[in-house]
Design an enzyme around this catalytic site. Sequence first.
Site, PDB file in Angstrom:
ATOM      1  N   PRO A  72      74.931  32.552 104.684  1.00  0.00           N
ATOM      2  CA  PRO A  72      74.333  31.342 104.926  1.00  0.00           C
ATOM      3  C   PRO A  72      74.756  30.549 106.609  1.00  0.00           C
ATOM      4  CG  PRO A  72      75.467  31.100 102.881  1.00  0.00           C
ATOM      5  CD  PRO A  72      75.853  32.378 103.536  1.00  0.00           C
ATOM      6  N   GLU A 109      82.705  33.307  97.168  1.00  0.00           N
ATOM      7  CA  GLU A 109      82.415  32.331  98.044  1.00  0.00           C
ATOM      8  C   GLU A 109      82.608  32.840  99.715  1.00  0.00           C
ATOM      9  OE1 GLU A 109      82.092  30.676  94.758  1.00  0.00           O
ATOM     10  OE2 GLU A 109      83.931  31.656  95.155  1.00  0.00           O
ATOM     11  N   ARG A 121      57.335  46.703 105.657  1.00  0.00           N
ATOM     12  CA  ARG A 121      55.869  46.531 105.740  1.00  0.00           C
ATOM     13  C   ARG A 121      55.462  46.668 107.137  1.00  0.00           C
ATOM     14  NH1 ARG A 121      54.102  41.605 107.535  1.00  0.00           N
ATOM     15  NH2 ARG A 121      52.195  41.932 106.461  1.00  0.00           N
ATOM     16  N   ASP A 181      48.305  38.450 109.785  1.00  0.00           N
ATOM     17  CA  ASP A 181      49.309  37.946 109.087  1.00  0.00           C
ATOM     18  C   ASP A 181      49.864  36.591 109.712  1.00  0.00           C
ATOM     19  OD1 ASP A 181      49.859  39.922 107.450  1.00  0.00           O
ATOM     20  OD2 ASP A 181      51.578  40.752 108.698  1.00  0.00           O
TER      21      ASP A 181
END
Length: 240
Positions: free
Chosen positions: A86, A114, A151, A165
């Site tokens: 994060p 954690e 992709r 896209d």
Amino acid sequence: MKIDVLSLFPEMFEGFLTTSIIKRAIDSGHVEVTIHDFREFATDRHKSVDDTPYGGGQGMVLMCKPLLDCLKTVVTKDSLVILMSPQGMTHHQAYAEELALNQKHIVIICGHYEGFDERIRDYVDVELSIGDYVLTGGELGAMVVMDSVIRLLHGVITQASHEDDSFSNGLLEYPQYTRPYEYEGSKVPDVLISGHHENIRKWRLKESLRKTMIKRPDLLEKRSFTEEELEILKEAKVKS
Ligand SMILES: NC(=O)c1ccc(NCc2cccc(O)c2)nc1
């Protein structure tokens, strides 16, 4: 391209690697993906990979040794080591394009609990986040990053389909329609069945700009515009 993933839950990747476009890309040799369970590198009887944090506090922290012993078996001088966290840089389309274009070997570390012992970060090149939220582990983020990169590999899907896209031209995608022509009274815009390709191109550009102005004005702030786009934006401002 070769991708090595370090995870305690390799089974999470089965569906992802055996489905649709990702499966085709692997079967056709565009990309090779190997998932490594770094618990196999734990040396104690209990196969420990985490431990309580120095300094006290709740939760468990991933230990360096099992994870780094596993990492050392896959890393070479050409590897890019990505840590899903994060706290990382937020992943975005331009970064997916950069990785697809330039990287031959990517290693993605998925953590749980954690977080990691800080010393693991000495072996990491890039810390990457898929958004500002905490998940139970880095695996979903790793799949998002792999999907966005695979992709784009040349030959995986037709080049033309990249151009339209969302984000590839810095704008949101124009509205798409397919059969039936009329669904519960709602019809396909006439321009799209006119066969007039230049009008269709213009309509699509205008719709992309309109949708982006409404839904993601922030994307317009950092983007340069063609003469034609400026014309359309000016016209839209006049009308609004
Ligand atoms: N936003 C993300 O990309 C993301 C990535 C991982 C993750 N969980 C594992 C983890 C890893 C490190 C520290 C930590 O606190 C939690 N959660 C969200």
